[in-house]
Design a protein around this motif. Structure first.
Motif, PDB file in Angstrom:
ATOM      1  N   GLY A  35       0.833  -1.206   0.000  1.00 19.13           N
ATOM      2  CA  GLY A  35       0.000   0.000   0.000  1.00 19.13           C
ATOM      3  C   GLY A  35       0.856   1.240   0.000  1.00 19.13           C
ATOM      4  N   GLU A  36       0.187   2.381  -0.138  1.00 24.19           N
ATOM      5  CA  GLU A  36       0.911   3.644  -0.222  1.00 24.19           C
ATOM      6  C   GLU A  36       0.324   4.636   0.771  1.00 24.19           C
ATOM      7  OE1 GLU A  36       1.407   4.997  -4.178  1.00 24.19           O
ATOM      8  OE2 GLU A  36       2.785   6.587  -3.549  1.00 24.19           O
ATOM      9  N   GLY A  37       1.194   5.281   1.511  1.00 26.61           N
ATOM     10  CA  GLY A  37       0.755   6.330   2.430  1.00 26.61           C
ATOM     11  C   GLY A  37       1.221   7.675   1.921  1.00 26.61           C
ATOM     12  N   LYS A  38       1.072   8.710   2.737  1.00 22.39           N
ATOM     13  CA  LYS A  38       1.421  10.056   2.307  1.00 22.39           C
ATOM     14  C   LYS A  38       2.921  10.180   2.021  1.00 22.39           C
ATOM     15  CE  LYS A  38       0.541  14.825   3.598  1.00 22.39           C
ATOM     16  NZ  LYS A  38       0.283  15.741   4.706  1.00 22.39           N
ATOM     17  N   PHE A  39       3.740   9.435   2.769  1.00 21.05           N
ATOM     18  CA  PHE A  39       5.179   9.636   2.669  1.00 21.05           C
ATOM     19  C   PHE A  39       5.951   8.506   2.016  1.00 21.05           C
ATOM     20  CE2 PHE A  39       3.621  12.349   6.003  1.00 21.05           C
ATOM     21  CZ  PHE A  39       4.038  13.568   5.502  1.00 21.05           C
ATOM     22  N   GLY A  40       5.271   7.467   1.642  1.00 23.35           N
ATOM     23  CA  GLY A  40       6.025   6.393   1.017  1.00 23.35           C
ATOM     24  C   GLY A  40       5.210   5.149   0.771  1.00 23.35           C
ATOM     25  N   LYS A  41       5.918   4.112   0.347  1.00 23.48           N
ATOM     26  CA  LYS A  41       5.246   2.880  -0.039  1.00 23.48           C
ATOM     27  C   LYS A  41       5.579   1.766   0.939  1.00 23.48           C
ATOM     28  CE  LYS A  41       5.030   4.265  -4.772  1.00 23.48           C
ATOM     29  NZ  LYS A  41       5.436   4.151  -6.145  1.00 23.48           N
ATOM     30  N   VAL A  42       4.653   0.842   1.069  1.00 20.45           N
ATOM     31  CA  VAL A  42       4.853  -0.279   1.984  1.00 20.45           C
ATOM     32  C   VAL A  42       4.914  -1.568   1.164  1.00 20.45           C
ATOM     33  CG1 VAL A  42       3.962  -1.479   4.023  1.00 20.45           C
ATOM     34  CG2 VAL A  42       3.596   0.986   3.784  1.00 20.45           C
ATOM     35  N   TYR A  43       5.946  -2.360   1.424  1.00 16.83           N
ATOM     36  CA  TYR A  43       6.137  -3.637   0.719  1.00 16.83           C
ATOM     37  C   TYR A  43       6.237  -4.778   1.720  1.00 16.83           C
ATOM     38  CZ  TYR A  43       7.537  -0.602  -3.140  1.00 16.83           C
ATOM     39  OH  TYR A  43       7.569   0.377  -4.106  1.00 16.83           O
ATOM     40  N   THR A  62      13.103  13.061  -0.220  1.00 17.43           N
ATOM     41  CA  THR A  62      12.640  14.269  -0.913  1.00 17.43           C
ATOM     42  C   THR A  62      11.234  14.645  -0.441  1.00 17.43           C
ATOM     43  OG1 THR A  62      11.931  12.796  -2.678  1.00 17.43           O
ATOM     44  CG2 THR A  62      13.949  14.050  -3.053  1.00 17.43           C
ATOM     45  N   LYS A  63      10.395  13.623  -0.208  1.00 15.77           N
ATOM     46  CA  LYS A  63       9.028  13.890   0.266  1.00 15.77           C
ATOM     47  C   LYS A  63       9.051  14.476   1.671  1.00 15.77           C
ATOM     48  CE  LYS A  63       5.944  11.196  -2.439  1.00 15.77           C
ATOM     49  NZ  LYS A  63       4.912  10.176  -2.473  1.00 15.77           N
ATOM     50  N   LEU A  64       9.947  13.942   2.482  1.00 18.17           N
ATOM     51  CA  LEU A  64      10.047  14.435   3.856  1.00 18.17           C
ATOM     52  C   LEU A  64      10.418  15.907   3.855  1.00 18.17           C
ATOM     53  CD1 LEU A  64      11.993  11.596   5.676  1.00 18.17           C
ATOM     54  CD2 LEU A  64       9.580  12.133   5.878  1.00 18.17           C
ATOM     55  N   LYS A 153      -7.813   5.987  14.925  1.00 21.82           N
ATOM     56  CA  LYS A 153      -8.990   5.950  14.052  1.00 21.82           C
ATOM     57  C   LYS A 153      -8.878   4.661  13.249  1.00 21.82           C
ATOM     58  CE  LYS A 153      -6.464   8.799  10.848  1.00 21.82           C
ATOM     59  NZ  LYS A 153      -6.325  10.016  10.119  1.00 21.82           N
ATOM     60  N   PRO A 154      -9.981   4.200  12.644  1.00 23.88           N
ATOM     61  CA  PRO A 154      -9.916   2.889  11.990  1.00 23.88           C
ATOM     62  C   PRO A 154      -8.786   2.752  10.980  1.00 23.88           C
ATOM     63  CG  PRO A 154     -12.179   3.630  12.101  1.00 23.88           C
ATOM     64  CD  PRO A 154     -11.335   4.774  12.588  1.00 23.88           C
ATOM     65  N   GLU A 155      -8.433   3.827  10.272  1.00 20.55           N
ATOM     66  CA  GLU A 155      -7.356   3.745   9.271  1.00 20.55           C
ATOM     67  C   GLU A 155      -6.013   3.425   9.907  1.00 20.55           C
ATOM     68  OE1 GLU A 155      -9.662   6.035   9.571  1.00 20.55           O
ATOM     69  OE2 GLU A 155      -9.879   7.273   7.771  1.00 20.55           O
ATOM     70  N   ASN A 156      -5.844   3.750  11.170  1.00 18.73           N
ATOM     71  CA  ASN A 156      -4.567   3.499  11.845  1.00 18.73           C
ATOM     72  C   ASN A 156      -4.566   2.199  12.628  1.00 18.73           C
ATOM     73  OD1 ASN A 156      -3.410   5.781  10.875  1.00 18.73           O
ATOM     74  ND2 ASN A 156      -3.831   7.024  12.674  1.00 18.73           N
ATOM     75  N   LEU A 157      -5.607   1.403  12.439  1.00 18.34           N
ATOM     76  CA  LEU A 157      -5.685   0.129  13.141  1.00 18.34           C
ATOM     77  C   LEU A 157      -5.549  -0.987  12.118  1.00 18.34           C
ATOM     78  CD1 LEU A 157      -8.679   1.014  15.489  1.00 18.34           C
ATOM     79  CD2 LEU A 157      -6.234   1.272  15.929  1.00 18.34           C
ATOM     80  N   ASP A 169       1.017   3.556  13.009  1.00 16.24           N
ATOM     81  CA  ASP A 169       1.136   4.949  12.611  1.00 16.24           C
ATOM     82  C   ASP A 169       1.206   5.903  13.795  1.00 16.24           C
ATOM     83  OD1 ASP A 169       1.302   7.221  11.207  1.00 16.24           O
ATOM     84  OD2 ASP A 169      -0.364   6.793   9.855  1.00 16.24           O
ATOM     85  N   PHE A 170       2.395   6.074  14.277  1.00 16.32           N
ATOM     86  CA  PHE A 170       2.585   6.983  15.394  1.00 16.32           C
ATOM     87  C   PHE A 170       2.998   8.382  14.947  1.00 16.32           C
ATOM     88  CE2 PHE A 170       1.936   3.196  17.613  1.00 16.32           C
ATOM     89  CZ  PHE A 170       1.505   3.568  18.875  1.00 16.32           C
TER      90      PHE A 170
END
Ligand code: AMP
Length: 296
Positions: A35-43, A62-64, A153-157, A169-170
């Motif tokens: 999946g992809e979040g605001k700052f990067g990709k998860v593999y 660069t995103k940071l 929130k549910p997205e962070n669980l 997601d802390f």
């Protein structure tokens, strides 16, 4: 839902000597994109020596820089690395090269709880109580370590392979002794003291637990409205209604009413949530719960 058998061996923790090692991307076989979040990709990743399956969160520097997010990431890393609880997503290690920061995270095979909730509509009381108990236990642990999450929130669980809840997601969490004043988080989950920009403390997480408990049972958060302004007004007034569309037990409503209390000092404590009749009667002690599509 098919879990690849190769992942079933993933319950052995990384041993301490490995944790102390200096890591690089060459230590991992990088697998499918998760999946992809605001700052990067998860593999999906597999540590070559142990075969241990992890999630690799790759964040481009660069995103940071673009979002001036260095401080947040450092905080996320410091906070999550220091936490070790069955319902808090483990951050095993992290490393960086010229372009990227890589977080080696516990892999949550069943993904976002939010997606499951949306696909089944609402959870059974057993599932909802199990998740609320898991959250209360995890938050009690975090609070003891002086960490307020503030963005539960549910997205962070996430859910692991056995359907155990993991707080992830802390990015917004803070370490705190004192009361804080900044407004942050998603609007539906904001506590009244945050809406009113008053000082807030650990009790914001207890409020959020009330919102989530309601959302698990009814499928949408209690103060939802077409306009954001109306949501904020309903939060401040604690305009709480229990729709007749679902037959929810009096015990569940009692717990929600004890969490969604405007005066933060009067909200039920995390320890008392775990002793509440609804939790005692309904929550799975193992914390593992797999909701099927055809939920009650
Ligand atoms: P994030 O950047 O944390 O917003 O994550 C982007 C996407 O990857 C989301 O859809 C998450 O559900 C997924 N994801 C993040 N971390 C993990 C993990 N440890 N295990 C499984 N999925 C994850």
């Amino acid at each position: 839902y098919e879990i690849p058998t190769s992942l079933r061996s993933a319950s052995v923790p990384l041993s301490p000597p490995m944790e102390r090692r200096q890591w690089s991307l060459t230590d991992f076989d990088v697998g499918k994109f998760i999946g992809e979040g605001k700052f990067g990709k998860v593999y999906l990743g597999r540590e070559k020596q142990s075969g241990y399956v992890v999630a690799l969160k790759v964040i481009y520097k660069t995103k940071l820089e673009k979002y001036r997010f260095h401080g947040h990431l450092r905080r996320e890393i410091e906070i999550q690395h220091g936490l070790d609880h069955p319902n808090v997503l483990r951050l095993f290690a992290w490393f960086h090269d010229a372009d990227r920061v890589v977080l080696v995270l516990e892999y949550a095979a069943r993904g976002e709880l939010y997606k499951l909730l949306r696909s089944v509509g609402h959870f059974s009381e057993r599932t909802a109580a199990t998740y609320v108990a898991s959250l209360a236990g995890a938050l009690a642990y975090c609070h003891k370590k002086q960490v307020i999450h503030r963005d539960i929130k549910p997205e962070n669980l996430l859910l692991d392979i056995e359907g155990r809840l993991k707080i992830a997601d802390f990015g917004w969490a803070v370490r705190s002794n004192a009361k804080r004043h900044t407004l942050c988080g998603t609007i539906d989950y904001l506590a009244p003291e945050m809406v009113e920009k008053k000082a807030h403390d650990y009790a914001v997480d207890n409020w959020t637990l009330g919102i989530l408990c309601y959302e698990f049972l009814y499928g949408s958060p209690p103060f939802e409205a077409a306009e954001q302004q109306d949501t904020l007004m309903r939060i401040v007034k604690v305009d709480l209604l229990f729709p007749k569309t679902r037959d929810i037990s009096a015990d569940a409503k009692d717990l929600i009413c004890k969490l969604l209390v405007k005066d933060s000092s009067k909200r039920i404590s995390l320890d008392d949530i775990l002793k509440h009749a609804w939790i005692v009667k309904n929550a799975e002690p193992s914390g593992s719960c797999i909701e099927q599509k055809a939920s009650a």
